[in-house]
Design a protein around this motif. Structure first.
Motif, PDB file in Angstrom:
ATOM      1  N   ASP A  33       0.876  -1.081  -0.111  1.00 59.97           N
ATOM      2  CA  ASP A  33       0.208  -0.134  -0.099  1.00 59.97           C
ATOM      3  C   ASP A  33       0.734   1.238   0.122  1.00 59.97           C
ATOM      4  OD1 ASP A  33      -1.514   2.128   0.891  1.00 59.97           O
ATOM      5  OD2 ASP A  33      -3.294   0.808   1.502  1.00 59.97           O
ATOM      6  N   GLU A  34       0.939   2.050  -1.288  1.00 61.66           N
ATOM      7  CA  GLU A  34       1.823   3.179  -1.211  1.00 61.66           C
ATOM      8  C   GLU A  34       1.462   4.133  -0.209  1.00 61.66           C
ATOM      9  OE1 GLU A  34       3.479   6.279  -4.673  1.00 61.66           O
ATOM     10  OE2 GLU A  34       1.849   4.824  -4.899  1.00 61.66           O
ATOM     11  N   GLU A  35       0.381   4.473   0.222  1.00 62.71           N
ATOM     12  CA  GLU A  35       0.168   5.338   1.110  1.00 62.71           C
ATOM     13  C   GLU A  35       0.692   5.109   2.552  1.00 62.71           C
ATOM     14  OE1 GLU A  35      -3.622   8.002   3.011  1.00 62.71           O
ATOM     15  OE2 GLU A  35      -3.879   6.884   1.171  1.00 62.71           O
ATOM     16  N   ARG A  36       0.557   3.923   2.787  1.00 68.16           N
ATOM     17  CA  ARG A  36       0.831   3.352   4.130  1.00 68.16           C
ATOM     18  C   ARG A  36       2.299   3.199   3.961  1.00 68.16           C
ATOM     19  NH1 ARG A  36      -2.061  -2.035   5.743  1.00 68.16           N
ATOM     20  NH2 ARG A  36      -0.523  -1.477   7.611  1.00 68.16           N
TER      21      ARG A  36
ATOM     22  N   ARG B 147       4.619   5.141   2.331  1.00 67.40           N
ATOM     23  CA  ARG B 147       5.353   6.382   2.509  1.00 67.40           C
ATOM     24  C   ARG B 147       5.254   7.150   3.758  1.00 67.40           C
ATOM     25  NH1 ARG B 147       7.047   8.276  -2.063  1.00 67.40           N
ATOM     26  NH2 ARG B 147       6.217   7.654  -4.196  1.00 67.40           N
ATOM     27  N   ALA B 148       4.002   6.689   4.497  1.00 69.39           N
ATOM     28  CA  ALA B 148       3.663   7.359   5.949  1.00 69.39           C
ATOM     29  C   ALA B 148       4.544   6.417   6.854  1.00 69.39           C
ATOM     30  CB  ALA B 148       2.197   6.918   6.391  1.00 69.39           C
TER      31      ALA B 148
ATOM     32  N   GLN C  39       8.368   7.891   7.203  1.00 67.24           N
ATOM     33  CA  GLN C  39       8.760   9.029   7.842  1.00 67.24           C
ATOM     34  C   GLN C  39       9.535   8.594   9.419  1.00 67.24           C
ATOM     35  OE1 GLN C  39       5.138  10.995   8.591  1.00 67.24           O
ATOM     36  NE2 GLN C  39       4.640  11.241   6.459  1.00 67.24           N
TER      37      GLN C  39
ATOM     38  N   HIS D  54       3.252   0.239  -6.076  1.00 73.74           N
ATOM     39  CA  HIS D  54       1.886  -0.142  -5.201  1.00 73.74           C
ATOM     40  C   HIS D  54       1.123  -1.224  -5.497  1.00 73.74           C
ATOM     41  CE1 HIS D  54      -1.972   1.082  -3.450  1.00 73.74           C
ATOM     42  NE2 HIS D  54      -2.412   0.853  -4.403  1.00 73.74           N
TER      43      HIS D  54
END
Length: 343
Positions: free
Chosen positions: A42-45, A47-48, A51, A64
């Motif tokens: 999951d790309e969004e997860r 990237r988060a 951090q 993704h």
């Protein structure tokens, strides 16, 4: 960036979740210079999560995947979703040549089925085998296979496993002719099933193989360091592996309880702490994590589902070493030599 330095990681696989997978990848980056990663999930997860590991971002590409494989999902169901899942896409990175190896902590059966369908088996190999290095009392670890990919095997399969396991031992431990044995219920020639005895007969007569066949070995000798490769069917191998891991935890728990039992024991613990730390590290499965499916046209490494950050990093390091040493090519060459000698 060369494909040989890239490892495709199924970031969504494993019991401990994305955070542990990313922490393990970040640890591997620090331990092994020059490594690059393809993080699949999951790309969004992802990237988060990155951090928390800012230095890893520059060494990673995110691909993704909208779906993931469940721990209890049947291989037949998983295969149908290979193109959309993090596990299937990570394997496809190897097939496309975008990565030198794929690493996943996910469902073993699904990983095996997807890898076999996507990468196919090498010429001369009927079934891939799951192999891992386990600690011993000797100078080297021992290669054990199969650890669960094939619950039922015939004599031909066991002979092929021996050839592949020996090639792995030559690569991992720099051995010219690895000492190779079949796991059995006794060391006498008449012991065991017809399948095991038939495989032994072939290996005894196959002097052209790049290994030294030593006969049978019993389960209580797995960690003695007397051989370099131990061959068995996946049913027996998986039981042996889980028993060894459980025994290691049992011994560690016994020591922990004993040292907490009294003030004198606690003092004794402080005195013996260097030795107990060495024992704990030696027995910790996370220090030996990373089993490889041998016999495929590409490298796929299975990390333990419950692996810690250290375990994930260890599995990635094992994959990187196999890529560097061109393990797939070595096995292909060995199989070619076997066929040539047998002709």
């Amino acid at each position: 960036m060369s494909t040989s330095s890239r490892i495709a990681v199924d970031a969504m696989g494993g019991d401990e979740g994305l955070a542990v997978m990313l922490a393990g990848v970040a640890r591997a980056r620090r331990r092994f210079e020059g490594m690059k990663f393809i993080l699949v999930g999951d790309e969004e997860r992802i990237r988060a999560g990155l951090q928390n590991h800012p230095k890893l971002t520059a060494h990673s590409e995110i691909v993704h995947a909208p779906d993931m494989i469940g721990s209890s999902e049947r291989p037949s169901q998983a295969i149908r979703r290979a193109k959309t899942t993090s596990m299937g896409i990570a394997i496809d990175m190897v097939k496309q040549g975008r990565a030198g190896a794929a690493v996943s902590s996910g469902n073993t059966g699904a990983l095996m089925a997807m890898a076999k369908l996507s990468l196919r088996t090498m010429p001369g190999i009927d079934r891939p085998a799951l192999a891992a290095l386990l600690p011993t009392l000797g100078d080297n670890d021992v290669v054990v296979l199969d650890l669960g990919a094939n619950t039922e095997c015939d004599a031909r399969n066991l002979v092929q496993f021996a050839v592949m396991g020996a090639a792995y031992a030559r690569t991992a431990m720099d051995l010219a002719r690895p000492r190779t044995a079949l796991l059995n219920i006794g060391t006498e020639d008449q012991k065991g099933t017809d399948t095991i005895r038939d495989a032994a007969a072939v290996l005894r007569d196959a002097h052209h193989l790049p290994l030294d066949f030593t006969g049978f070995i019993e389960g209580d000798r797995l960690s003695r360091g007397e051989v370099d490769v131990i061959v068995c069917d996946g049913f027996s191998g998986n039981i042996a592996l889980k028993t060894a891991e459980g025994t290691a935890r049992f011994v560690a728990d016994l020591l922990r309880r004993a040292f907490r039992s009294s003030t004198r024991s606690k003092i004794g613990f402080l005195i013996s702490k260097p030795a107990t730390d060495l024992l704990r590290n030696r027995l910790d499965p996370n220090n030996h994590n990373g089993a490889v499916f041998l016999g495929l046209n590409g490298l796929v490494v299975k990390s333990h589902g419950g692996a810690t950050e250290l375990g994930v990093a260890t599995a990635i390091g094992a994959a990187a070493k196999m890529v560097r040493d061109d393990l797939t090519r070595r096995i292909i060459d060995d199989l070619g030599n076997v066929r040539a000698e047998a002709a």
